[in-house]
Motif scaffolding. Structure first.
Motif, short mmCIF file in Angstrom:
data_model
loop_
_atom_site.label_atom_id
_atom_site.label_comp_id
_atom_site.label_asym_id
_atom_site.label_seq_id
_atom_site.Cartn_x
_atom_site.Cartn_y
_atom_site.Cartn_z
N LEU A 217 33.47 -13.56 -90.13
CA LEU A 217 34.26 -14.72 -90.50
C LEU A 217 35.54 -14.64 -89.55
O LEU A 217 35.70 -15.90 -89.02
CB LEU A 217 34.65 -14.76 -91.97
N LYS A 218 36.13 -13.68 -89.03
CA LYS A 218 37.14 -13.73 -88.01
C LYS A 218 36.49 -14.25 -87.02
O LYS A 218 37.40 -14.98 -86.18
CB LYS A 218 38.09 -12.40 -87.78
N MET A 219 35.46 -13.79 -86.53
CA MET A 219 34.99 -14.28 -85.28
C MET A 219 34.64 -15.82 -85.34
O MET A 219 35.05 -16.55 -84.43
CB MET A 219 33.56 -13.51 -85.01
N VAL A 220 34.19 -16.38 -86.46
CA VAL A 220 33.90 -17.66 -86.55
C VAL A 220 35.22 -18.42 -86.55
O VAL A 220 35.13 -19.57 -86.03
CB VAL A 220 33.16 -18.08 -87.83
N LYS A 221 36.49 -17.78 -87.04
CA LYS A 221 37.60 -18.70 -86.99
C LYS A 221 37.89 -18.83 -85.44
O LYS A 221 38.49 -19.64 -85.11
CB LYS A 221 38.50 -18.08 -88.03
N LEU A 222 37.79 -17.58 -84.91
CA LEU A 222 38.34 -17.76 -83.32
C LEU A 222 37.36 -18.59 -82.65
O LEU A 222 37.79 -19.25 -81.64
CB LEU A 222 38.02 -16.22 -82.76
N GLN A 223 36.23 -18.57 -82.99
CA GLN A 223 35.33 -19.67 -82.30
C GLN A 223 35.85 -21.08 -82.48
O GLN A 223 35.65 -22.05 -81.75
CB GLN A 223 33.94 -19.40 -82.78
N LYS A 224 36.14 -21.29 -83.81
CA LYS A 224 36.65 -22.71 -84.39
C LYS A 224 37.86 -22.93 -83.33
O LYS A 224 38.14 -24.17 -83.00
CB LYS A 224 36.84 -22.67 -85.64
N GLU A 225 38.87 -21.83 -83.35
CA GLU A 225 40.09 -22.17 -82.67
C GLU A 225 39.79 -22.57 -81.05
O GLU A 225 40.60 -23.17 -80.48
CB GLU A 225 41.00 -20.98 -82.79
N ARG A 236 31.19 -21.96 -94.54
CA ARG A 236 29.98 -21.26 -94.95
C ARG A 236 29.95 -19.71 -95.14
O ARG A 236 29.62 -19.08 -96.05
CB ARG A 236 28.90 -21.47 -94.05
N PHE A 237 30.83 -19.13 -94.01
CA PHE A 237 31.02 -17.77 -93.85
C PHE A 237 32.11 -17.42 -94.85
O PHE A 237 31.72 -16.32 -95.70
CB PHE A 237 31.56 -17.43 -92.55
N GLU A 238 33.01 -18.14 -95.39
CA GLU A 238 33.84 -17.73 -96.59
C GLU A 238 33.27 -17.66 -97.83
O GLU A 238 33.30 -16.84 -98.62
CB GLU A 238 34.93 -18.95 -96.28
N ALA A 239 32.17 -18.97 -98.02
CA ALA A 239 31.29 -18.92 -99.11
C ALA A 239 30.58 -17.60 -99.17
O ALA A 239 30.32 -16.91 -100.35
CB ALA A 239 30.43 -20.20 -99.31
N GLU A 240 29.81 -17.16 -98.17
CA GLU A 240 29.05 -16.03 -98.23
C GLU A 240 29.91 -14.58 -98.85
O GLU A 240 29.58 -14.03 -99.44
CB GLU A 240 28.51 -15.53 -97.00
N LYS A 434 28.04 -15.22 -80.04
CA LYS A 434 29.22 -15.15 -79.41
C LYS A 434 28.78 -16.00 -77.88
O LYS A 434 29.70 -16.56 -77.35
CB LYS A 434 29.59 -13.69 -78.95
N SER A 435 27.42 -15.74 -77.59
CA SER A 435 27.04 -16.35 -76.42
C SER A 435 26.41 -17.72 -76.47
O SER A 435 26.08 -18.13 -75.51
CB SER A 435 26.25 -15.36 -75.39
N TYR A 440 25.29 -20.49 -86.24
CA TYR A 440 25.81 -19.76 -87.12
C TYR A 440 25.17 -19.51 -88.31
O TYR A 440 25.22 -18.21 -89.12
CB TYR A 440 27.21 -20.35 -87.61
N THR A 441 23.92 -20.36 -88.73
CA THR A 441 23.14 -20.36 -89.83
C THR A 441 22.34 -19.12 -89.57
O THR A 441 22.01 -18.47 -90.50
CB THR A 441 22.24 -21.41 -89.82
N GLU A 442 21.89 -18.68 -88.36
CA GLU A 442 20.99 -17.74 -88.10
C GLU A 442 21.92 -16.26 -88.26
O GLU A 442 21.19 -15.34 -89.14
CB GLU A 442 20.70 -17.79 -86.70
N VAL A 443 23.15 -16.51 -88.22
CA VAL A 443 23.94 -15.29 -88.39
C VAL A 443 23.79 -14.90 -89.74
O VAL A 443 23.94 -13.75 -90.31
CB VAL A 443 25.22 -15.26 -87.89
N LEU A 444 24.29 -16.06 -90.68
CA LEU A 444 24.16 -16.09 -92.19
C LEU A 444 23.12 -15.40 -92.79
O LEU A 444 22.98 -14.59 -93.66
CB LEU A 444 24.95 -17.35 -92.69
#
Length: 480
Positions: A217-225, A236-240, A434-435, A440-444
């Motif tokens: 989740l932290k990683m996705v937030k950084l990706q969003k920023e 989606r990550f928060e819900a999980e 990351k690359s 993200y759905t695959e990660v989830l």
């Protein structure tokens, strides 16, 4: 006079002959005898007589905390203590039945005062009689007595002795019922204990997975920023994360309920259950020696209980049959009797004795006896079916559990490969995300599948342990 005596004797013998003839029992037999034939071996098993059921439960279980729990339950469990009282009552019933075919000897002492009317027959006779010259008949008349009385029903048809034998068999049946309850309690505690270990490990897995998901989740937030992910991915990550946090509370509730179930079996109020949950996944699964099916007849308490019940029911049929025959009783008494206490010791004048023999046979309105005889036969048939059902149920339980053990072994080996693959896939999915080479759905999805696979392998391990306990119980172990 001689002719009259001869006629009376002939009448007596004729009446006895009629009674014996009329006492013929209606013919009714059990439809069939019990079937004790069982298969020679279990499917895909060698005919090896080495049997796990003969192993003491303290040797079967190696966890000292589990052994301590079982010992506490066998000392405090309320249902087991209730069964022990039933055993005591069955033992007392033997003494009752044994006393019925032995003579009853009673001591008695009594006093009586009698005043008859002057214008009655007895009063008129007393008026004319004198005990001694110039002395009137005592009024009121007293009577004092003391002595022994013996009554005895001769058990010529073995009705009472069969009743005692049936009581012995019922007593042995309650012993086997207690043994069956012991093996049930032992298995229930073991099952709940292994369930607790599995829940503890599931909780650990969820917490480990939560750490992975929170990092993701932290990683996705950084990706969003960095404008490389969207708010949708973050949510989606928060819900999980929220989902797995809620699962923790479900597991904790299950732990409380399983602990309290163990406490109930131990006969105590709720408190924490001491256990060692570490290395649960590495607990060894021992090989099973099932022996041969014929050994179930000797090892399983429920089968032995049904067998004793069957033998008792056969005796009860004989008892019901004996009710059609005449019963012979003897009553005898000897003592001292006088109208004044000072004469009680004056023997032989105050000596009194009696001897009475009687034959009683049902003659009219025998429907109740016939109905009881038919019921006894029906109960015997029920016992036959119960015995056969117990054997069949025992064989099927063992066969099903042996098959379950084999399938769980194969299942667990594949689960290990699945967990290994998905654990590696989590790292791959994160690196690819990351690359920007994975969504993200695959990660989830990978994280979710990895969690499910770890939970499933813990459940499979639990099922393996439960299957071992179940086959131990099904073979007739756990009460030694």
């Amino acid at each position: 006079m001689k002719n009259r005596i001869r006629i009376n004797k002939s009448h007596l013998f004729g009446v006895l002959a009629i009674l014996l003839l009329y006492s013929c029992v209606p013919t009714q037999k059990a439809i069939r005898e019990e079937n004790k034939v069982v298969p020679e071996q279990y499917k895909n098993r060698a005919t090896d007589t080495v049997n796990l059921a003969t192993v003491n439960w303290k040797d079967f279980f190696v966890d000292p905390k589990l052994i301590e729990l079982i010992e506490t339950a066998l000392a405090n469990n309320q249902e087991l203590n209730i069964m022990l009282q039933q055993i005591a009552m069955a033992n007392n019933e033997i003494k009752i039945r044994k006393g019925e075919y032995l003579p009853f000897v009673n001591v008695y002492a009594g006093t009586e005062v009698e005043k008859v009317g002057e214008y009655t027959r007895d009063g008129a006779v007393e008026e004319q009689l004198n005990i001694r010259e110039h002395e009137e008949f005592p009024e009121p008349l007293t009577d004092f007595s003391v002595g022994l009385n013996v009554s005895w029903e001769l058990d010529i048809w073995k009705k009472l002795r069969n009743g005692k034998k049936a009581a012995v068999l019922e007593y042995l049946s309650t012993i086997e019922g207690k043994n069956f309850m012991v093996t049930t309690i032992v298995s229930e505690i073991a099952n709940s204990y292994y369930e607790l270990l599995a829940l503890d490990n599931q909780l650990i897995i969820i917490e480990q997975n939560l750490e992975i998901q929170q990092n993701a989740l932290k990683m996705v937030k950084l990706q969003k920023e960095a404008a490389r992910a969207t708010q949708l991915a973050v949510r989606r990550f928060e819900a999980e994360v929220y989902k797995n946090q809620s699962n923790k509370f479900e597991i904790r509730q299950q732990i409380v309920e399983v602990e309290n179930n163990i406490n109930f079996l131990l006969g105590r109020f709720p408190q924490p259950i001491e256990r060692d949950s570490e290395n649960f996944i590495d607990l060894p699964i021992d090989a099973i020696s099932a022996g041969i099916p014929a050994q179930l007849l000797a090892n399983r308490p429920d089968i032995r209980q049904a067998e004793y019940e069957l033998e008792a029911s056969k005796l009860n049929v004989k008892i019901a049959k004996a009710n059609f025959y005449p019963s012979l009783g003897i009553n005898a008494g000897i003592g001292l009797q006088a109208f004044k206490t000072e004469f009680l010791t004056s023997t032989p004048e105050s000596l009194a004795y009696s001897l009475v023999g009687d034959v009683v046979s049902p003659l009219i309105n025998r429907n109740a006896i016939k109905a009881e005889y038919k019921n006894a036969n029906s109960r015997q048939l029920q016992a036959v079916f119960e015995y056969e059902k117990a054997i069949l149920n025992g064989y099927i339980e063992v066969a099903n559990t042996l098959s379950d053990i084999n399938n769980l072994k194969e299942n667990y080996a594949l689960k290990e490969l699945q967990v290994e693959a998905l654990t590696e896939a989590i790292d791959l999915s994160i690196r690819l995300f990351k690359s920007a080479r994975a969504e993200y759905t695959e990660v989830l999805l990978t994280q979710r599948e990895a969690l499910d696979s770890k939970i499933e392998i813990i459940e499979t391990k639990r099922d393996q342990l439960l299957a071992n306990v179940k086959v131990y119980q099904a073979l007739g172990g756990g009460w030694h």
